[in-house]
Design an enzyme around this catalytic site. Structure first.
Site, mmCIF file in Angstrom:
data_model
loop_
_atom_site.group_PDB
_atom_site.id
_atom_site.type_symbol
_atom_site.label_atom_id
_atom_site.label_comp_id
_atom_site.label_asym_id
_atom_site.label_seq_id
_atom_site.Cartn_x
_atom_site.Cartn_y
_atom_site.Cartn_z
ATOM 1 N N LYS A 8 0.837 -1.208 0.000
ATOM 2 C CA LYS A 8 0.000 0.000 0.000
ATOM 3 C C LYS A 8 0.868 1.253 0.000
ATOM 4 O O LYS A 8 0.641 2.175 -0.779
ATOM 5 C CB LYS A 8 -0.901 0.046 1.253
ATOM 6 N N ARG A 31 -9.059 1.294 8.748
ATOM 7 C CA ARG A 31 -8.680 -0.093 9.015
ATOM 8 C C ARG A 31 -9.782 -0.850 9.732
ATOM 9 O O ARG A 31 -9.623 -2.045 10.003
ATOM 10 C CB ARG A 31 -7.432 -0.108 9.878
ATOM 11 N N ARG A 58 11.484 -6.091 4.535
ATOM 12 C CA ARG A 58 11.247 -4.640 4.483
ATOM 13 C C ARG A 58 12.247 -3.932 5.398
ATOM 14 O O ARG A 58 12.497 -4.351 6.515
ATOM 15 C CB ARG A 58 9.818 -4.316 4.932
ATOM 16 N N ARG A 106 11.538 -2.826 11.136
ATOM 17 C CA ARG A 106 10.577 -2.338 12.129
ATOM 18 C C ARG A 106 10.274 -3.438 13.138
ATOM 19 O O ARG A 106 10.138 -4.602 12.759
ATOM 20 C CB ARG A 106 9.264 -1.952 11.410
ATOM 21 N N ARG A 120 -0.532 -9.461 13.146
ATOM 22 C CA ARG A 120 -1.099 -8.371 12.346
ATOM 23 C C ARG A 120 -1.967 -8.918 11.210
ATOM 24 O O ARG A 120 -2.972 -8.317 10.844
ATOM 25 C CB ARG A 120 0.025 -7.492 11.784
HETATM 26 P P1 ADP Z 1 2.312 -1.772 3.219
HETATM 27 O O1 ADP Z 1 2.349 -0.284 3.142
HETATM 28 O O2 ADP Z 1 1.098 -2.371 2.560
HETATM 29 O O3 ADP Z 1 2.496 -2.303 4.619
HETATM 30 P P2 ADP Z 1 4.877 -1.628 1.792
HETATM 31 O O4 ADP Z 1 4.526 -0.732 0.654
HETATM 32 O O5 ADP Z 1 5.715 -1.057 2.877
HETATM 33 O O6 ADP Z 1 3.537 -2.325 2.385
HETATM 34 O O7 ADP Z 1 5.582 -2.923 1.180
HETATM 35 C C1 ADP Z 1 6.051 -3.982 2.027
HETATM 36 C C2 ADP Z 1 7.423 -4.459 1.554
HETATM 37 O O8 ADP Z 1 7.279 -5.125 0.291
HETATM 38 C C3 ADP Z 1 8.410 -3.316 1.336
HETATM 39 O O9 ADP Z 1 9.690 -3.772 1.724
HETATM 40 C C4 ADP Z 1 8.334 -3.041 -0.184
HETATM 41 O O10 ADP Z 1 9.559 -2.541 -0.686
HETATM 42 C C5 ADP Z 1 8.020 -4.430 -0.745
HETATM 43 N N1 ADP Z 1 7.130 -4.399 -1.910
HETATM 44 C C6 ADP Z 1 6.085 -3.544 -2.138
HETATM 45 N N2 ADP Z 1 5.467 -3.838 -3.309
HETATM 46 C C7 ADP Z 1 6.111 -4.926 -3.816
HETATM 47 C C8 ADP Z 1 5.956 -5.715 -5.000
HETATM 48 N N3 ADP Z 1 4.978 -5.457 -5.890
HETATM 49 N N4 ADP Z 1 6.809 -6.754 -5.177
HETATM 50 C C9 ADP Z 1 7.774 -7.020 -4.268
HETATM 51 N N5 ADP Z 1 7.986 -6.312 -3.154
HETATM 52 C C10 ADP Z 1 7.174 -5.277 -2.911
HETATM 53 P P1 AMP Z 2 1.274 0.609 8.985
HETATM 54 O O1 AMP Z 2 2.512 1.423 8.879
HETATM 55 O O2 AMP Z 2 0.133 1.133 8.168
HETATM 56 O O3 AMP Z 2 1.525 -0.867 8.744
HETATM 57 O O4 AMP Z 2 0.775 0.751 10.503
HETATM 58 C C1 AMP Z 2 1.562 0.302 11.587
HETATM 59 C C2 AMP Z 2 0.697 0.141 12.838
HETATM 60 O O5 AMP Z 2 0.126 1.410 13.187
HETATM 61 C C3 AMP Z 2 -0.490 -0.808 12.711
HETATM 62 O O6 AMP Z 2 -0.149 -2.161 12.913
HETATM 63 C C4 AMP Z 2 -1.413 -0.264 13.815
HETATM 64 O O7 AMP Z 2 -0.980 -0.683 15.105
HETATM 65 C C5 AMP Z 2 -1.189 1.229 13.723
HETATM 66 N N1 AMP Z 2 -2.147 1.875 12.789
HETATM 67 C C6 AMP Z 2 -1.863 2.508 11.614
HETATM 68 N N2 AMP Z 2 -2.994 2.964 11.034
HETATM 69 C C7 AMP Z 2 -4.021 2.605 11.848
HETATM 70 C C8 AMP Z 2 -5.431 2.761 11.800
HETATM 71 N N3 AMP Z 2 -6.048 3.380 10.779
HETATM 72 N N4 AMP Z 2 -6.166 2.256 12.814
HETATM 73 C C9 AMP Z 2 -5.593 1.633 13.852
HETATM 74 N N5 AMP Z 2 -4.272 1.428 13.962
HETATM 75 C C10 AMP Z 2 -3.480 1.912 12.981
#
Ligand code: ADP
Ligand code: AMP
Length: 214
Positions: free
Chosen positions: A13, A88, A127, A160, A171
């Site tokens: 995302k 969420r 990541r 992280r 999660r």
């Molecule tokens: P989210 O925001 O949904 O938690 P991220 O955008 O941070 O996810 O992506 C999670 C991990 O996967 C990151 O390390 C990112 O670089 C990698 N990633 C994102 N999109 C892709 C893809 N299409 N193919 C492979 N790796 C990806």
């Molecule tokens: P993210 O970076 O989006 O993966 O968010 C990391 C963490 O932040 C999540 O696992 C939740 O604990 C918290 N968080 C982020 N956005 C929300 C939301 N909209 N509602 C509740 N918790 C959130």
């Protein structure tokens, strides 16, 4: 253009939201980034949020909703925004719909980045996030030019705490239980679009652009 990104943690995302923000010149609003910045700055909100985040749980709705509603009412959001990590839960989605409706507005698209659970743990364990600017990378799929150093600001990269495998499992459970119902919610609202999130980053983005337009 007002866009919401849906998908499991690690689906991509944030990666796609940043590209959308750059191409369409709208702000990228990530609630996870907002909480991490608050944790880093030692604010009260950060302290409260951290206890939930460390356990892989969602931060309570009441700590999130007002924050986002205030943010989207700021001037830079006048032409739209891309929300990443919010809503969420169904109550969050309902609160957003209501806040927008009170101003005669509505969301345009909810894009579900679809990645099966099997792929997620691998995504999350690879990541890496920059402690300085929050940019995200992947050891295998989106590596930095120099190992361990952020391309954007030269900061240090870390795994992280909530990306450790035991927390990722938790999660994912929370996602299926509390966030996945939003797919039906936005389907019913007539704005859900789905993209295959398992293909490479540029290919996913091409599918997104097909939806949002050139
Ligand atoms: P989210 O925001 O949904 O938690 P991220 O955008 O941070 O996810 O992506 C999670 C991990 O996967 C990151 O390390 C990112 O670089 C990698 N990633 C994102 N999109 C892709 C893809 N299409 N193919 C492979 N790796 C990806
Ligand atoms: P993210 O970076 O989006 O993966 O968010 C990391 C963490 O932040 C999540 O696992 C939740 O604990 C918290 N968080 C982020 N956005 C929300 C939301 N909209 N509602 C509740 N918790 C959130």
């Amino acid at each position: 253009m007002k866009v919401v990104m849906l998908g499991a943690p690690g689906a991509g995302k944030g990666t796609q939201a940043k590209k959308i923000a750059a191409k369409y010149n709208i702000p990228h609003i990530s609630t996870g980034d907002i909480f991490r910045a608050n944790i880093k700055n030692g604010t009260e909100l950060g302290k409260k949020a951290k206890t939930y985040m460390d356990q892989g749980l969602l931060v309570p709705d009441e700590l999130v909703v007002d924050l986002v509603v205030d943010r989207v009412n700021q001037e830079d959001c006048a032409d739209g925004y891309v929300l990443d990590g919010f809503p969420r839960t169904i109550p969050q989605a309902e609160a957003l719909t209501k806040a927008l409706a009170s101003q005669g507005q509505k969301l345009d698209y909810a894009i579900d980045v679809d990645v099966p659970d099997e792929n997620i743990v691998r995504r999350m364990s690879g990541r890496r996030a920059c402690v300085g600017c929050g940019a995200t990378y992947h050891l295998e799929y989106a590596p930095t030019k120099k190992e361990g150093i952020c391309d954007v600001c030269g900061g240090e990269l870390i795994l992280r705490d909530d990306d450790k495998p035991e927390t990722v499992e938790k999660r994912l459970g929370v996602y299926h239980e509390q966030t996945q119902p939003l797919i039906d919610y936005y389907t019913n609202a007539g704005i859900l679009k789905r993209v295959d999130g398992t293909v490479d980053i540029e290919e996913v983005f091409q599918a997104v652009v097909q939806i949002l337009g050139e």
